[in-house]
Structures are given as C-alpha cells and as structure tokens.
Write a protein that holds these residues in place. Structure first.
Motif, PDB file in Angstrom:
ATOM      1  N   ASN A 217       0.839  -1.200   0.000  1.00 42.29           N
ATOM      2  CA  ASN A 217       0.000   0.000   0.000  1.00 42.29           C
ATOM      3  C   ASN A 217       0.874   1.250   0.000  1.00 42.29           C
ATOM      4  N   TYR A 218       0.584   2.145  -0.935  1.00 36.17           N
ATOM      5  CA  TYR A 218       1.422   3.332  -1.110  1.00 36.17           C
ATOM      6  C   TYR A 218       0.795   4.557  -0.459  1.00 36.17           C
ATOM      7  N   LYS A 219       1.665   5.492  -0.045  1.00 35.68           N
ATOM      8  CA  LYS A 219       1.180   6.750   0.510  1.00 35.68           C
ATOM      9  C   LYS A 219       1.368   7.908  -0.465  1.00 35.68           C
ATOM     10  N   GLU A 220       2.270   7.743  -1.441  1.00 32.86           N
ATOM     11  CA  GLU A 220       2.454   8.806  -2.424  1.00 32.86           C
ATOM     12  C   GLU A 220       1.358   8.738  -3.476  1.00 32.86           C
ATOM     13  N   GLU A 221       0.764   9.860  -3.788  1.00 32.37           N
ATOM     14  CA  GLU A 221      -0.365   9.923  -4.716  1.00 32.37           C
ATOM     15  C   GLU A 221       0.056   9.517  -6.127  1.00 32.37           C
ATOM     16  N   ASN A 222      -0.786   8.720  -6.764  1.00 29.97           N
ATOM     17  CA  ASN A 222      -0.604   8.305  -8.161  1.00 29.97           C
ATOM     18  C   ASN A 222       0.744   7.613  -8.398  1.00 29.97           C
ATOM     19  N   TYR A 223       1.176   6.811  -7.430  1.00 29.81           N
ATOM     20  CA  TYR A 223       2.479   6.149  -7.569  1.00 29.81           C
ATOM     21  C   TYR A 223       2.379   4.677  -7.210  1.00 29.81           C
ATOM     22  N   HIS A 224       3.080   3.854  -7.976  1.00 32.08           N
ATOM     23  CA  HIS A 224       3.340   2.467  -7.591  1.00 32.08           C
ATOM     24  C   HIS A 224       4.606   2.006  -8.300  1.00 32.08           C
ATOM     25  N   ILE A 225       5.257   1.004  -7.764  1.00 34.07           N
ATOM     26  CA  ILE A 225       6.520   0.523  -8.321  1.00 34.07           C
ATOM     27  C   ILE A 225       6.291  -0.133  -9.675  1.00 34.07           C
ATOM     28  N   GLY A 226       5.340  -1.063  -9.724  1.00 33.92           N
ATOM     29  CA  GLY A 226       5.032  -1.776 -10.958  1.00 33.92           C
ATOM     30  C   GLY A 226       5.790  -3.087 -11.100  1.00 33.92           C
ATOM     31  N   GLY A 227       5.102  -4.093 -11.630  1.00 29.69           N
ATOM     32  CA  GLY A 227       5.745  -5.362 -11.963  1.00 29.69           C
ATOM     33  C   GLY A 227       6.366  -6.115 -10.807  1.00 29.69           C
ATOM     34  N   LYS A 258      14.874  -5.631  -2.379  1.00 23.58           N
ATOM     35  CA  LYS A 258      15.670  -4.484  -2.808  1.00 23.58           C
ATOM     36  C   LYS A 258      14.798  -3.349  -3.317  1.00 23.58           C
ATOM     37  N   VAL A 259      13.813  -3.666  -4.159  1.00 26.72           N
ATOM     38  CA  VAL A 259      12.991  -2.605  -4.743  1.00 26.72           C
ATOM     39  C   VAL A 259      12.041  -2.007  -3.710  1.00 26.72           C
ATOM     40  N   LEU A 260      11.578  -2.824  -2.755  1.00 22.58           N
ATOM     41  CA  LEU A 260      10.736  -2.285  -1.693  1.00 22.58           C
ATOM     42  C   LEU A 260      11.538  -1.353  -0.788  1.00 22.58           C
ATOM     43  N   ASP A 261      12.755  -1.750  -0.468  1.00 17.00           N
ATOM     44  CA  ASP A 261      13.600  -0.908   0.381  1.00 17.00           C
ATOM     45  C   ASP A 261      13.941   0.407  -0.320  1.00 17.00           C
ATOM     46  N   LYS A 262      14.181   0.322  -1.616  1.00 14.24           N
ATOM     47  CA  LYS A 262      14.496   1.527  -2.392  1.00 14.24           C
ATOM     48  C   LYS A 262      13.327   2.515  -2.388  1.00 14.24           C
ATOM     49  N   ASN A 263      12.114   2.005  -2.306  1.00 16.10           N
ATOM     50  CA  ASN A 263      10.916   2.846  -2.359  1.00 16.10           C
ATOM     51  C   ASN A 263      10.211   2.966  -1.005  1.00 16.10           C
ATOM     52  N   LYS A 264      10.902   2.676   0.071  1.00 12.57           N
ATOM     53  CA  LYS A 264      10.272   2.627   1.388  1.00 12.57           C
ATOM     54  C   LYS A 264       9.630   3.948   1.798  1.00 12.57           C
ATOM     55  N   ASP A 265      10.167   5.068   1.334  1.00 12.26           N
ATOM     56  CA  ASP A 265       9.600   6.371   1.707  1.00 12.26           C
ATOM     57  C   ASP A 265       8.250   6.625   1.039  1.00 12.26           C
ATOM     58  N   LYS A 266       7.935   5.840   0.020  1.00  7.94           N
ATOM     59  CA  LYS A 266       6.680   6.011  -0.708  1.00  7.94           C
ATOM     60  C   LYS A 266       5.643   4.959  -0.326  1.00  7.94           C
ATOM     61  N   ILE A 267       6.042   4.030   0.543  1.00  7.43           N
ATOM     62  CA  ILE A 267       5.163   2.928   0.936  1.00  7.43           C
ATOM     63  C   ILE A 267       4.540   3.210   2.298  1.00  7.43           C
ATOM     64  N   LEU A 268       3.222   3.067   2.363  1.00  6.18           N
ATOM     65  CA  LEU A 268       2.503   3.248   3.627  1.00  6.18           C
ATOM     66  C   LEU A 268       2.717   2.036   4.521  1.00  6.18           C
ATOM     67  N   ILE A 293      11.904  -7.891   5.289  1.00  3.25           N
ATOM     68  CA  ILE A 293      11.469  -6.530   4.949  1.00  3.25           C
ATOM     69  C   ILE A 293      11.595  -5.651   6.189  1.00  3.25           C
ATOM     70  N   LYS A 294      12.569  -4.765   6.175  1.00  2.00           N
ATOM     71  CA  LYS A 294      12.838  -3.916   7.328  1.00  2.00           C
ATOM     72  C   LYS A 294      12.514  -2.455   7.001  1.00  2.00           C
ATOM     73  N   ASN A 295      12.323  -1.656   8.042  1.00  2.00           N
ATOM     74  CA  ASN A 295      12.076  -0.216   7.915  1.00  2.00           C
ATOM     75  C   ASN A 295      10.777   0.115   7.182  1.00  2.00           C
ATOM     76  N   ILE A 296       9.904  -0.890   7.051  1.00  2.00           N
ATOM     77  CA  ILE A 296       8.570  -0.680   6.473  1.00  2.00           C
ATOM     78  C   ILE A 296       7.568  -1.374   7.376  1.00  2.00           C
ATOM     79  N   ASP A 297       6.469  -0.707   7.677  1.00  2.00           N
ATOM     80  CA  ASP A 297       5.424  -1.310   8.501  1.00  2.00           C
ATOM     81  C   ASP A 297       4.849  -2.516   7.771  1.00  2.00           C
ATOM     82  N   ILE A 298       4.917  -3.695   8.370  1.00  2.00           N
ATOM     83  CA  ILE A 298       4.447  -4.922   7.735  1.00  2.00           C
ATOM     84  C   ILE A 298       3.643  -5.724   8.749  1.00  2.00           C
TER      85      ILE A 298
END
Length: 303
Positions: A217-227, A258-268, A293-298
């Motif tokens: 679940n993302y917190k940044e508007e109109n954004y997702h990593i994709g694929g 790796k990709v989740l950690d890279k985008n952690k600031d955009k993930i709710l 998965i660290k540094n992200i609420d899970i």
C-alpha cells in the motif's frame, strides 16, 4: 473510500489437475508454447472471487449465471433490468448492490445505451513461475457407448502434474472513486482470493491452495513501483517439469526486498499472508518475511 494505491502479488498452486482449460483446444490447460509456462486468465481468478463472495459471504454479484423458470440463462440486458429502468437508476443501484462491479468494473447493456465502469482492481494473466509437465489421461466412462453396446465410452483429459501460478494485480484509487470502492470491499477481495481459491472444489479445480499473498500500500499519490511479480523467482532443487510440491523449491525474494527498500519512503505499509509450506529465501538463506522486509510497517493479513 479507497485513498491509496496498492499492488498485489498472489501465488497459488495446483497438482494433478487443470487450473484453467481452453474450451477452444479440447479444454487443455493453457500453455505458453515458447516458455512452457502455464497461463491462467484473469477472468478465472475473478470468477473464483465472485463465486466465493456470492456463495460464502452473501454478496450480490452482477456477473453470474441466473436461469428463469424454463431453465434459460438470463442475458445481460435482462440482468441490468433487475436494477432499474433508466440509465441513472441502473448505474446507481448496480454500484450500490454489486461488489464485483465496484471491484472489477463492467459494461452494463441497456435497451438503447450502455453503462461502462472501469474497474479499480485489475489483474494480469496468471503465469506459472516454472515450466510445467502436461499429461494426457485416458479412462473409461460409467455408461455403454450406445444402446445395446457391450463396451463403455472412453474419455481423455489433460492435466498438469504441478503448477505454481503467480498473479499480479493493482488497485487504482482514482477509478475507485468512480465505482465507490470501499476498504470493506477490498478486504473482501483479499479474502475471496485466499479463501475462494481454497474453496474451489469442482472436479478440475479441487486441490488448489493459496500459498503467498503480498499487498503493498502506497502513501504517495498516483504512484506504484510496478511489476512486483517479476521481482520474485524460484530456486529449484529439481528440473522445472519435475516440480511436484513446495518441497521442490524456495521463493527467492532478493529483488523484491531491494525494490521495496528503495521505495520505502513512498510505501505506507505492507500486508501479507503466507502458507506454512512455502519457504522464502533471501541471500541464500531461508528467512521470515518480517525479518526480510525492514524499515517498512508490515503485518499479517487476518483472513
């Protein structure tokens, strides 16, 4: 109302059966001829969810088979008339009553017009994470081949020895505003994916089991990593076609982490459900998803 965009990874498996036959090809399981991978249509997954929500949760479903007193199947226009006479009335009542339209959208034909809703929830074609072993099974029927005949009828069918199918999905918060999709609807969607798969008990679907579900679940508007589905793979201890159960592989999540950690600031947050027989692997070691998965609420989904 849904305010955040989400991405979904869903894995389930089936053994010695047919996850999605092609009616134009002797009902064979769908196979990508170039890769040898099993393909399952998004319509099959949506049907699983619809049936579960209607049969087990009592939800009204627009796209379902309804027969009249003479046994004839209701057509789409007649189904639309169940919800009103005018375009405005039908649109309002369908969205208020039919969870599948709020989730997946649909085209509702009227006498001189139609109403189209773009579904907030969309899935790609499901695809096995490995090459599959296709088998043709022959057998005999219970009845004679004709009146006065001594021989029974013969039958044949096609099955897969094993297939671990992966689906990728997305929930679009913008389309959700049009269909009035609620968080309660999404909760039922997730439940329908997991429990609906377990409750497929037709002859060709019995034995399917949900194995892994991850919802980002993302917190940044109109954004997702994709694929995100492409970020996982199998580490196998046998050849692809010899896979028969989760004991023959681990699920490699290196690229996903790796990709989740890279985008952690955009993930709710991240929600997940994992079957106890599935082993996740990170950097060559089996690991619990919460430790990976660290540094992200899970948190684990309550299904």
């Amino acid at each position: 109302m849904i305010m955040n965009r989400s991405e979904i990874i869903f894995l389930y498996d089936i053994a010695d059966n047919n996850p999605n036959g092609d009616p134009l090809d002797s009902n064979k399981p769908r196979i990508d001829e170039e890769t040898g991978e099993n393909i399952v249509t998004d319509a099959r997954l949506k049907r699983t969810i619809r049936d579960y929500l209607h049969d087990y949760k009592g939800e009204e479903i627009f796209v379902r088979e309804i027969r009249d007193k003479e046994g004839k199947v209701q057509d789409a226009k007649k189904r639309a008339s169940d919800f009103g006479k005018t375009k405005e009335e039908v649109s309002k009542n369908v969205l208020e009553n039919c969870i599948d339209v709020r989730l997946f959208g649909g085209t509702i034909p009227l006498n001189k017009d139609s109403v189209t809703f773009t579904g907030p929830v969309q899935f790609n074609l499901g695809r096995s994470l490995h090459k599959v072993d296709l088998k043709r099974i022959k057998g005999t029927g219970a009845f004679a081949s004709g009146e006065g005949k001594a021989n029974k009828t013969f039958r044949e069918e096609y099955i897969l020895s094993y297939s671990l199918v992966g689906f990728y999905g997305i929930i679009n918060e913008n389309a959700a505003k049009i269909t009035n999709l609620t968080q309660g609807d999404v909760n039922l969607l997730i439940e329908g994916m997991w429990n609906g798969t377990k409750n497929l008990i037709s002859r060709s679907k019995v034995g399917q089991l949900p194995r892994l579900l991850i919802k980002v679940n993302y917190k940044e508007e109109n954004y997702h990593i994709g694929g995100l589905l492409k970020k996982i793979s199998l580490n196998k201890n046998v050849d692809d076609e010899a896979i028969r159960s989760p004991k023959n592989y681990t699920v490699n999540i290196n690229d996903l982490v790796k990709v989740l950690d890279k985008n952690k600031d955009k993930i709710l947050n991240i929600e997940y459900k994992i079957d106890e027989e599935i082993a996740l692997e990170l950097d060559g070691k089996e690991i619990d998803i919460k430790d990976a998965i660290k540094n992200i609420d899970i948190k684990e989904l309550e299904i």
